[in-house]
Scaffold this motif. Structure first.
Motif, short mmCIF file in Angstrom:
data_model
loop_
_atom_site.label_atom_id
_atom_site.label_comp_id
_atom_site.label_asym_id
_atom_site.label_seq_id
_atom_site.Cartn_x
_atom_site.Cartn_y
_atom_site.Cartn_z
N ARG A 241 0.81 -1.22 0.00
CA ARG A 241 0.00 0.00 0.00
C ARG A 241 0.84 1.27 0.00
NH1 ARG A 241 -5.24 -0.43 1.09
NH2 ARG A 241 -4.77 -2.17 -0.29
N TYR A 242 1.95 1.28 0.73
CA TYR A 242 2.71 2.52 0.90
C TYR A 242 3.98 2.57 0.04
CZ TYR A 242 -0.49 2.64 4.82
OH TYR A 242 -1.62 2.62 5.59
N GLU A 243 4.08 1.68 -0.93
CA GLU A 243 5.20 1.72 -1.86
C GLU A 243 4.90 2.69 -3.00
OE1 GLU A 243 6.00 -2.22 -3.19
OE2 GLU A 243 6.21 -3.03 -1.15
N ALA A 244 5.96 3.27 -3.58
CA ALA A 244 5.78 4.23 -4.66
C ALA A 244 5.16 3.54 -5.87
CB ALA A 244 7.14 4.83 -5.05
N PHE A 245 4.35 4.30 -6.62
CA PHE A 245 3.79 3.79 -7.87
C PHE A 245 3.71 4.94 -8.87
CE2 PHE A 245 0.28 5.13 -5.24
CZ PHE A 245 -0.71 5.61 -6.09
N PRO A 246 3.69 4.65 -10.18
CA PRO A 246 3.81 5.70 -11.19
C PRO A 246 2.54 6.54 -11.34
CG PRO A 246 3.48 3.59 -12.24
CD PRO A 246 3.65 3.31 -10.77
N ASN A 307 6.77 10.13 -9.01
CA ASN A 307 6.09 8.95 -8.47
C ASN A 307 5.18 9.40 -7.34
OD1 ASN A 307 7.36 6.86 -10.07
ND2 ASN A 307 9.23 7.28 -8.89
N GLN A 308 4.15 8.64 -7.07
CA GLN A 308 3.22 8.99 -5.99
C GLN A 308 3.30 7.96 -4.86
OE1 GLN A 308 -0.77 9.26 -7.69
NE2 GLN A 308 -0.24 7.78 -9.27
N HIS A 309 3.12 8.47 -3.65
CA HIS A 309 3.22 7.64 -2.45
C HIS A 309 1.98 7.91 -1.60
CE1 HIS A 309 7.70 7.19 -2.99
NE2 HIS A 309 7.49 8.32 -3.63
#
Length: 850
Positions: A241-246, A307-309
């Motif tokens: 859940r709290y890992e970076a994603f594009p 990236n969003q977190h």
């Protein structure tokens, strides 16, 4: 009414210092002072999934010839519409003719199942129509009667009908039912195709086919059955859940567009304004903090790498600044907009903020809610407002759980490779033919505008008028969104020279991949290019059908967005050809369920105002439905445009919409604003008495009045008007010596310069007609021209004459009369030894000069 003791206090309202009795009747005043009765407030019913005003059906029936009075009710089980008709004296009503007339005025679902002729209408003790008695009478005739629709027969028809019933919330669907007339739109159309695939039905470009053949039987006939497609689904991954994603494609475009130094850079903020009395701000804060914990995209952060977190925790929400009181609503709105400008200029990462301003004597409060739609789309914002209202009413209310993350969606939903290849092939073929963005008149070069400042124009179409407009569109199989897009495209075209242009269409494209997908907030938007082709020869219906086909094609190939199209066009055609800065955004079909009912008691209501800003956008049309009314706004960078132009455009746009409820078979006509009409009349007032004059007369007049005035510059050489006239009149004498007749054509074969111009004036002064023949034309070509034009005399230079004479015997051309090709070549230099004519020859102005 004020003195009626039997009336309860709830039936009174205060207005303009007086007490008024609320009768419950609906009506509207027309400009001529007449009052039109539209039925009762409590006569709105829901039949076959549609909200219907019984008064509207009664009003339509009253226009049918021979009907004196009509009363419409609901009767039977299940409920259906029934009408009691009171004919005019001596008239025998033809029920089928009445039904056929109604079908031209109302959509199918508003046509009463039962039309019953009564000798007289039953009345109550106080003289009013006894509706209860009418219901009892008509119920006997209605019984279990169904609307006369042909039942779906084939497996494909039955499957399509089942899906339509579920998505449109209606009970009866027949072979002849039209998807768009039943209330379908582009958003629901994509869901239809998804569910059909899951049940094993497909076709080549099914979405385009649904738009082209919206009748159930015709559309179902295009489908073929195969193995059921595995439904695309995603699973929750809380461990990541709290890992970076594009960022999504649109999110990245917004993020990059905010970069300082880019033209028209700004944030991606959306301001919503609410208004209410005795608002409990502390309760709103508690409710909103509950939403922050509930929805992860209210706790997202975007890093410098793009990236969003999702953050596990964030600062609690509080209202910005002290809630200062002002005297009026105008001042309160000014305070909100001053606060908004602070955020839009200085804090572009703000995901959410709010400001409250008290005003007036009734403890009124104006609230501004600031969202960032780089992380929230329009649907998400409306969902948040609805949940905020629910929590405001009851802080302990248990909202439906959300078992999904926006991160899950972004990382797991992939584009089908075959669909992507098909979409890319389609858009590549359209790169060169797709029209450019509209060439609206500009006051400034957009490349010179740094930070963009937006302002809003807004209008509201009332419930009755919007209902009429919407039904008018659906009767013609057109979605309400398309109807309004046609008006938008036409107005923009009219202010852009009447040219075709491409709009950037906002799509709310969340795929149905999880049961909780519509409880999730995030930015699911994509953008699609949609071309608008104005055509004065086409009526409104033809234009709307063409736009609807354009949207169908864009949706069919939505795997490729307008961001990709703009990037490719910039690569091959340049940046100017790529930009699509005029946007059309519609929330119709998306917000209807969310805003179908009023917000809970005590929660502030959606109000006018608000604002949005988007990087590199010039103009953004937005609209949504609330309480049955249509709210339309244009957000634009005013600094780009001439003063007052957008005001005129918006007024013309709203006026055009007002006319859409009428005749769809007529061409679109826009009434230009009076100020523009006046300017056009002044500019075009060019009528003047025409004075007959000759083509060459002006030069000779100047030569008489100011012979020393310079007429020609050729390198270092200058020639005065007097010298030019002298040379021309000498050439005229040379031509007359050759027997030139009035109107006879003379070829001029000379290089650009003084001699060429002198020769032209010489031919005209001699009463002839000059025919330019280029010095670089091949000999055969020159001879062909001489023959075609009937040339006998050619004015040229010595070296040109020598060259032509040497090649004359080598050139052969087909001709019936070889003698007609014989010409006399005259050296203009020889004219200098001739005595000039005293004045140009007098000829008729109707004679050919060139």
């Amino acid at each position: 009414y004020r003195g009626a003791p039997e009336l309860t206090a709830e039936r009174f309202v205060e207005a303009n210092g007086k007490r008024w009795y609320r009768t419950g009747d609906r009506g509207r005043y027309w400009p001529d002072g007449n009052l039109e009765f539209l039925g009762r407030i409590d006569h709105q019913v829901k039949v076959r999934g549609h909200r219907i005003e019984l008064g509207e059906i009664e009003a339509a029936l009253s226009t049918v010839a021979g009907i004196n009075r009509a009363v419409v009710v609901t009767a039977g089980t299940p409920l259906s519409l029934a009408a009691a008709l009171l004919p005019e004296t001596g008239v025998v009503l033809d029920i089928e003719l009445v039904r056929a007339t109604l079908q031209t005025l109302l959509p199918d679902y508003m046509i009463p199942t039962t039309l019953s002729v009564l000798e007289q209408l039953p009345l109550s003790a106080n003289g009013k129509v006894d509706r209860k008695h009418i219901v009892e009478q008509l119920a006997l005739q209605v019984g279990e009667q169904e609307i006369q629709l042909i039942e779906p027969q084939t497996k494909a028809e039955q499957t399509v009908a089942e899906i339509w019933r579920a998505l449109l919330g209606i009970e009866q669907v027949g072979q002849e039912s039209n998807f768009f007339s039943l209330g379908g739109d582009s958003l629901l159309a994509t869901q239809v195709i998804t569910r059909l695939r899951q049940q094993g039905f497909s076709a080549e470009q099914p979405l385009r086919l649904l738009f082209a053949k919206p009748e159930l039987q015709a559309f179902a006939a295009t489908l073929v059955q195969s193995e059921s497609e595995q439904a695309v689904s995603i699973v929750a991954e809380p461990q990541h859940r709290y890992e970076a994603f594009p960022l999504t494609e649109v999110q990245r475009a917004y993020w990059m567009g905010q970069s300082p130094g880019l033209p028209l850079n700004c944030g991606t903020h959306y301001l919503v304004e609410l208004d209410g009395e005795k608002v409990d701000l502390e309760r709103i804060q508690q409710a909103w903090n509950g939403l922050i914990q509930r929805h992860e995209m209210l706790r997202v952060k975007i890093d410098e790498q793009g990236n969003q977190h999702i953050l596990a925790e964030t600062q609690p929400f509080t209202f910005d600044g002290e809630c200062k009181k002002v005297n009026s609503l105008k001042e309160a709105r000014e305070q909100i907009h001053h606060w908004w400008s602070h955020y839009s200029q200085h804090d572009r990462e703000t995901l959410f903020a709010a400001k409250a301003v008290d005003y007036g004597e009734n403890k009124s409060c104006r609230l501004g809610f600031l969202f960032n739609y780089m992380t929230l789309d329009g649907y998400s914002i409306m969902l948040l407002l609805q949940e905020l209202a629910a929590l405001y009413q009851d802080l302990s209310v248990e909202l439906p759980s959300v078992g999904l993350s926006f991160r899950d969606y972004v990382t797991q939903v992939k584009v089908n490779p075959e669909a992507l290849a098909s979409a890319e092939n389609y858009w590549r073929q359209r790169l060169d033919s797709l029209p450019y963005a509209a060439a609206l008149p500009l006051a400034r070069d957009p490349l010179e505008v740094g930070a963009a400042a937006f302002s809003r124009r807004e209008a509201k179409i009332d419930k009755a008028r919007w209902h009429t407009l919407r039904q008018s569109a659906r009767r013609h199989g057109i979605t309400p969104t398309v109807m309004i897009l046609v008006a938008y495209g036409e107005i923009i075209s009219q202010w852009s020279g009447g040219q075709a242009h491409t709009l950037n269409l906002t799509l709310f494209d969340r795929q149905d991949v999880h049961p909780d997908i519509y409880k999730l907030v995030g930015d699911f938007t994509s953008l699609a290019p949609v071309a608008y082709y104005p055509d004065k020869a086409k009526n409104l219906l033809a234009l709307a059908q063409e736009v609807q086909r354009e949207i169908a094609e864009a949706l069919e190939h939505r795997e490729i967005s307008s961001i990709w199209v703009q990037r490719e066009r910039a690569r091959h055609q340049g940046l100017t050809a790529a930009v699509l800065p005029i946007v059309f955004t519609s929330s119709l079909g998306m917000s209807e369920d969310l805003f179908a009912e009023e917000f809970v008691s005590g929660f502030p209501q959606l109000s006018g105002g608000g604002l949005s800003e988007t990087p590199q956008v010039w103009l953004d049309h937005q609209m949504y439905e609330h309480k049955g009314e249509l709210l339309i706004s244009w957000d634009a960078v005013d600094d780009l445009f001439p003063h007052g132009m957008l005001d005129d455009m918006f007024a013309a746009f709203i006026q055009m919409l007002e006319n859409f409820a009428g005749d769809w078979s007529s061409p679109l006509i826009s009434d230009f604003p009076k100020t523009q009409s006046n300017i056009r009349q002044q500019v075009n007032a060019t009528e003047a008495q025409q004075v007959e004059t000759l083509l060459h007369q002006g030069m000779f007049d100047v030569a008489m009045q100011s012979p020393e005035r310079i007429a020609l510059f050729s390198g270092e050489t200058q020639l005065s008007y007097g010298e030019l006239a002298d040379k021309a009149l000498r050439i005229a004498r040379l031509l007359q010596q050759q027997g030139l007749e009035a109107g006879e054509p003379v070829a001029v074969t000379l290089p650009r310069g003084i001699e060429q111009i002198s020769a032209v004036f010489g031919v005209l002064a001699a009463g002839g007609c000059y025919v330019p023949v280029g010095v670089h034309q091949p000999a055969a070509r020159q001879k062909k021209i001489h023959q075609t034009a009937g040339i006998r005399l050619v004015l040229s230079e010595r070296h040109q004459i020598t060259a032509m004479t040497e090649t004359e015997t080598e050139v052969e051309i087909e001709t019936e009369n070889a003698a007609s090709c014989d010409v006399v070549w005259l050296d203009v230099a020889e004219a200098q030894s001739c005595e000039p004519l005293p004045a140009p020859m007098k000829v008729s102005s109707q004679q050919a000069a060139y």
